[in-house]
Design a protein around this motif. Structure first.
Motif, PDB file in Angstrom:
ATOM      1  N   LEU A 150      27.583 -28.397  22.895  1.00  0.00           N
ATOM      2  CA  LEU A 150      26.305 -29.098  22.757  1.00  0.00           C
ATOM      3  C   LEU A 150      26.097 -30.164  23.828  1.00  0.00           C
ATOM      4  CD1 LEU A 150      26.120 -29.542  18.877  1.00  0.00           C
ATOM      5  CD2 LEU A 150      25.194 -27.709  20.307  1.00  0.00           C
ATOM      6  N   SER A 151      27.150 -30.539  24.544  1.00  0.00           N
ATOM      7  CA  SER A 151      26.982 -31.526  25.609  1.00  0.00           C
ATOM      8  C   SER A 151      26.473 -30.898  26.900  1.00  0.00           C
ATOM      9  CB  SER A 151      28.306 -32.246  25.880  1.00  0.00           C
ATOM     10  OG  SER A 151      29.295 -31.324  26.304  1.00  0.00           O
ATOM     11  N   GLN A 152      26.481 -29.564  26.986  1.00  0.00           N
ATOM     12  CA  GLN A 152      25.992 -28.892  28.188  1.00  0.00           C
ATOM     13  C   GLN A 152      24.464 -28.913  28.237  1.00  0.00           C
ATOM     14  OE1 GLN A 152      28.186 -27.881  30.470  1.00  0.00           O
ATOM     15  NE2 GLN A 152      29.865 -28.513  29.121  1.00  0.00           N
ATOM     16  N   CYS A 153      23.949 -28.817  29.442  1.00  0.00           N
ATOM     17  CA  CYS A 153      22.490 -28.766  29.615  1.00  0.00           C
ATOM     18  C   CYS A 153      21.955 -27.440  29.067  1.00  0.00           C
ATOM     19  CB  CYS A 153      22.117 -28.903  31.083  1.00  0.00           C
ATOM     20  SG  CYS A 153      22.515 -30.508  31.794  1.00  0.00           S
ATOM     21  N   PRO A 154      20.813 -27.452  28.408  1.00  0.00           N
ATOM     22  CA  PRO A 154      20.244 -26.201  27.890  1.00  0.00           C
ATOM     23  C   PRO A 154      19.931 -25.230  29.025  1.00  0.00           C
ATOM     24  CG  PRO A 154      19.172 -28.105  26.886  1.00  0.00           C
ATOM     25  CD  PRO A 154      20.013 -28.627  28.011  1.00  0.00           C
ATOM     26  N   THR A 155      20.190 -23.961  28.783  1.00  0.00           N
ATOM     27  CA  THR A 155      19.974 -22.930  29.808  1.00  0.00           C
ATOM     28  C   THR A 155      19.131 -21.753  29.310  1.00  0.00           C
ATOM     29  OG1 THR A 155      22.048 -21.848  29.184  1.00  0.00           O
ATOM     30  CG2 THR A 155      22.150 -23.475  30.964  1.00  0.00           C
ATOM     31  N   LEU A 156      18.707 -21.778  28.057  1.00  0.00           N
ATOM     32  CA  LEU A 156      17.984 -20.631  27.497  1.00  0.00           C
ATOM     33  C   LEU A 156      16.484 -20.691  27.749  1.00  0.00           C
ATOM     34  CD1 LEU A 156      19.821 -20.309  24.068  1.00  0.00           C
ATOM     35  CD2 LEU A 156      20.096 -18.859  26.077  1.00  0.00           C
ATOM     36  N   GLY A 157      15.993 -21.795  28.291  1.00  0.00           N
ATOM     37  CA  GLY A 157      14.552 -21.911  28.517  1.00  0.00           C
ATOM     38  C   GLY A 157      13.787 -22.085  27.220  1.00  0.00           C
ATOM     39  N   LYS A 158      12.620 -21.442  27.127  1.00  0.00           N
ATOM     40  CA  LYS A 158      11.795 -21.560  25.929  1.00  0.00           C
ATOM     41  C   LYS A 158      12.142 -20.506  24.879  1.00  0.00           C
ATOM     42  CE  LYS A 158       7.996 -21.447  28.369  1.00  0.00           C
ATOM     43  NZ  LYS A 158       6.548 -21.426  28.720  1.00  0.00           N
ATOM     44  N   SER A 159      13.212 -19.763  25.090  1.00  0.00           N
ATOM     45  CA  SER A 159      13.634 -18.740  24.139  1.00  0.00           C
ATOM     46  C   SER A 159      14.918 -19.174  23.443  1.00  0.00           C
ATOM     47  CB  SER A 159      13.836 -17.402  24.862  1.00  0.00           C
ATOM     48  OG  SER A 159      14.844 -17.530  25.857  1.00  0.00           O
ATOM     49  N   SER A 160      15.419 -18.326  22.560  1.00  0.00           N
ATOM     50  CA  SER A 160      16.640 -18.607  21.818  1.00  0.00           C
ATOM     51  C   SER A 160      17.461 -17.334  21.748  1.00  0.00           C
ATOM     52  CB  SER A 160      16.313 -19.127  20.414  1.00  0.00           C
ATOM     53  OG  SER A 160      15.604 -18.135  19.689  1.00  0.00           O
ATOM     54  N   ILE A 161      18.698 -17.458  21.310  1.00  0.00           N
ATOM     55  CA  ILE A 161      19.583 -16.301  21.203  1.00  0.00           C
ATOM     56  C   ILE A 161      19.148 -15.458  20.009  1.00  0.00           C
ATOM     57  CG2 ILE A 161      21.951 -15.548  20.834  1.00  0.00           C
ATOM     58  CD1 ILE A 161      22.914 -18.046  22.203  1.00  0.00           C
ATOM     59  N   ARG A 162      18.863 -14.182  20.260  1.00  0.00           N
ATOM     60  CA  ARG A 162      18.452 -13.264  19.199  1.00  0.00           C
ATOM     61  C   ARG A 162      19.589 -12.335  18.788  1.00  0.00           C
ATOM     62  NH1 ARG A 162      13.366 -15.459  18.104  1.00  0.00           N
ATOM     63  NH2 ARG A 162      12.522 -16.184  20.091  1.00  0.00           N
ATOM     64  N   PHE A 163      20.456 -12.016  19.720  1.00  0.00           N
ATOM     65  CA  PHE A 163      21.545 -11.086  19.457  1.00  0.00           C
ATOM     66  C   PHE A 163      22.800 -11.615  20.129  1.00  0.00           C
ATOM     67  CE2 PHE A 163      24.180  -7.464  20.694  1.00  0.00           C
ATOM     68  CZ  PHE A 163      24.340  -6.820  19.479  1.00  0.00           C
ATOM     69  N   LEU A 164      23.911 -11.610  19.387  1.00  0.00           N
ATOM     70  CA  LEU A 164      25.178 -12.131  19.887  1.00  0.00           C
ATOM     71  C   LEU A 164      26.263 -11.120  19.549  1.00  0.00           C
ATOM     72  CD1 LEU A 164      26.549 -14.675  21.169  1.00  0.00           C
ATOM     73  CD2 LEU A 164      26.992 -15.451  18.833  1.00  0.00           C
ATOM     74  N   GLU A 165      27.115 -10.831  20.516  1.00  0.00           N
ATOM     75  CA  GLU A 165      28.177  -9.856  20.312  1.00  0.00           C
ATOM     76  C   GLU A 165      29.456 -10.345  20.967  1.00  0.00           C
ATOM     77  OE1 GLU A 165      28.936  -5.032  20.633  1.00  0.00           O
ATOM     78  OE2 GLU A 165      27.359  -5.989  21.822  1.00  0.00           O
ATOM     79  N   MET A 166      30.564 -10.125  20.280  1.00  0.00           N
ATOM     80  CA  MET A 166      31.884 -10.446  20.825  1.00  0.00           C
ATOM     81  C   MET A 166      32.735  -9.187  20.862  1.00  0.00           C
ATOM     82  SD  MET A 166      34.855 -13.104  19.543  1.00  0.00           S
ATOM     83  CE  MET A 166      34.465 -14.421  20.688  1.00  0.00           C
ATOM     84  N   LYS A 167      33.297  -8.934  22.022  1.00  0.00           N
ATOM     85  CA  LYS A 167      34.231  -7.829  22.223  1.00  0.00           C
ATOM     86  C   LYS A 167      35.406  -8.347  23.031  1.00  0.00           C
ATOM     87  CE  LYS A 167      31.121  -3.823  22.027  1.00  0.00           C
ATOM     88  NZ  LYS A 167      30.594  -2.657  22.791  1.00  0.00           N
ATOM     89  N   ASP A 168      36.599  -8.113  22.510  1.00  0.00           N
ATOM     90  CA  ASP A 168      37.818  -8.562  23.192  1.00  0.00           C
ATOM     91  C   ASP A 168      37.757 -10.066  23.476  1.00  0.00           C
ATOM     92  OD1 ASP A 168      38.764  -5.953  23.146  1.00  0.00           O
ATOM     93  OD2 ASP A 168      37.836  -5.478  25.086  1.00  0.00           O
TER      94      ASP A 168
END
Length: 563
Positions: free
Chosen positions: A538-556
């Motif tokens: 949360l201390s990082q600068c926002p990078t998503l613009g005016k959108s948000s994460i809709r889908f998240l996937e983790m592999k390995d």
């Protein structure tokens, strides 16, 4: 009309005697005059047609020979008509052309219900066209998402039995860990998640949030567009001004308590959700800023004017960014036009940017006959673009530093903060916080596991899912993904449902401070109640613009996402 076209069909309901008389009359009219029988032969007895049910519909009414029933048409395809000599397709009947078009047209997909959404979502994830656009290289951390989620749907090939039926001791331990801000460090992979008490307690800890006001019979988030969910519910304060004052006084105490915690760096952030807009207060050190920031979206011209009148200094970063981009494009176009005109030998036309100059009327001698626009009209015309962006994400307003305290007083005394009519009349705004505050009520997100089967490559495969419902704030999203990384052995996917008015909070507002580093943030916000890894994100600068994460996937143990 129907009776003459279809013999034996009655357009209305009739009594049996009248129906029989009508049938005999129709038979006499339809039969041709018979030739006299030969001598010595008995006259032929006319065969009466089978009696038809007078209450039958048109679909099962007697029809002429060769006329197929409507249901038979849909059950078996009709024989192909003989082709015309000229080969034109117009020889086919019109209804057959319609059937061929309907067969080629794909079936319309039904809206996913609560029971079938798992199957639909898991099926979509394996379709080639539904594969989301993900970053080229997977990363070990996904960017901070400052929007509020209303629902999370995690899916994995490993079961979520560890999240079911928590024991009373595990639930109590999770609440205690949350109140004491206990850091839980899990191993990279847990072999038996269901037997891990530490994992189950940390799961309960990640579901806790704090809310004000607390009215169990009302859903207090989201507030924008929530009239349909609140209408019809008991609201004794809507017509009682004394009760409204008590509620607002209690809300003001809670709001001030949250701001004081934020200023003392004991609360990382909190949300103020009204029926018209949402305010996100962030402590110094978060989102790359070294001062307290408050982001308001969406705003209106009236709200911005009221803030200016109260002496609140704010900026419209998205408008300024768009204006700067347009100005650069116009300068490039102007230089190109000037260069082209000089090559041709023409003089560039002088630009007149002064909208208030009406000297040309005096030159024509009609300055007294033409009504000049007043100052208000000129001001409205200059603010045309500002008015057009009302209620849109581009209307986001940014307040920094000591002006946030002025904003606090403004919101407490703002009469338009609470609706005066409708289902939300007299109801104070909702306060959402990751830590405890005065007047706040501890709440938990609702979690349930669902087991389903999904079709994958012509076979059915078990898909296990975990659904989280409620106001999911950024710290909860990061805490849940950290737990799933260890419990699901680094392999899971998630569909995230965003409260759309808060998606714009991910825009880069240009508040990054070069002097702010990781060590300084951890030192200043060590007691804010967040896990160190969550604080790093949360201390990082926002990078998503005016959108948000809709889908998240983790592999390995590596993340990919779609926004």
């Amino acid at each position: 009309m129907a009776a003459s076209a279809v013999p034996g069909y009655s357009p209305g309901f009739k009594k049996p005697p009248a129906m029989l008389r009508l049938k005999r009359k129709r038979l006499r009219r339809s039969e041709p005059a018979a030739a006299p029988p030969p001598c010595g032969e008995a006259p032929p007895v006319p065969s009466a047609p089978a009696r038809r049910n007078p209450f039958s519909s048109l679909d099962n009414a007697p029809r002429a020979d060769g006329t197929p029933q409507p249901r038979e048409r849909s059950r078996r395809p009709p024989p192909p008509p003989p082709p015309r000599a000229d080969g034109s397709p117009s020889a086919a009947p019109f209804w057959q052309l319609l059937e061929s078009v309907c067969e080629d047209k794909p079936a319309r997909r039904a809206e996913p219900s609560e029971r079938t959404d798992i199957l639909a979502l898991t099926d979509d994830l394996h379709l080639p066209v539904a594969v989301p656009e993900v970053p080229s290289s997977p990363r070990h951390e996904f960017p901070a998402d400052w929007s509020i989620k209303t629902r999370l749907l995690f899916m994995s090939s490993q079961p979520f039995t560890w999240a079911e039926h928590l024991k009373a001791q595990e639930e109590a331990q999770g609440f205690a860990q949350h109140c004491r801000a206990t850091e839980t460090n899990l191993p990279q992979s847990i072999q038996e998640p269901k037997l891990s008490t530490e994992l189950r307690c940390a799961f309960q800890q990640s579901l806790v949030y704090w809310l004000h006001p607390s009215l169990p019979w009302l859903q207090l988030f989201p507030r924008i567009g929530a009239d349909r969910k609140i209408v019809g519910k008991a609201s004794p304060w809507s017509q009682d001004e004394a009760l409204q004052q008590v509620l607002m006084s209690d809300w003001s105490v809670s709001f001030t308590s949250l701001y004081n915690l934020l200023k003392a760096k004991l609360c990382p952030y909190f949300y103020v959700c009204t029926y018209q807009f949402t305010v996100l207060f962030r402590a110094a050190g978060l989102a790359g800023s070294d001062v307290i920031t408050a982001v308001i979206s969406p705003t209106t011209r009236g709200l911005r004017e009221a803030m200016r009148n109260e002496g609140i200094e704010f900026s419209l970063p998205l408008v300024e960014e768009s204006r700067t981009r347009k100005q650069k494009n116009s300068e490039v176009n102007l230089e190109t036009e000037v260069a082209n005109s000089l090559e041709v030998g023409e003089e560039p036309a002088p630009s007149d940017d002064d909208d208030e100059s009406f000297s040309w009327l005096e030159e024509m001698g009609v300055q007294d006959k033409v009504k000049k626009p007043d100052a208000i009209s000129i001001k409205l015309r200059k603010e045309k673009h500002e008015v057009q962006m009302d209620h849109k994400p581009e209307s986001l307003a940014l307040v920094k530093g000591t002006n946030t305290f002025t904003l606090l007083n403004f919101l407490i005394n703002c009469k338009s903060l609470v609706a005066v009519a409708g289902p939300q009349a007299g109801l104070p705004p909702t306060l959402l916080s990751p830590v405890a505050f005065r007047g706040g009520t501890m709440q938990t997100l609702k979690a349930r596991s669902i087991n389903a089967k999904a079709r994958v490559h012509l076979a059915y495969k078990d898909i296990f899912s975990l659904e989280i419902v409620g106001p999911v704030m950024p710290h909860s999203l990061h805490a849940l993904t950290t737990l799933l990384e260890a419990a699901q052995r680094g392999a899971f996917s998630a569909v995230l449902y965003t409260h759309e008015p808060t998606a714009v909070f991910n825009a880069d507002l240009g508040t990054a401070s070069p002097a702010l580093n990781k060590e300084t943030v951890h030192k200043d916000l060590t007691a804010c109640g967040l896990h160190p890894k969550t604080l790093d994100q949360l201390s990082q600068c926002p990078t998503l613009g005016k959108s948000s994460i809709r889908f998240l996937e983790m592999k390995d143990y590596a993340y990919t996402w779609k926004s």
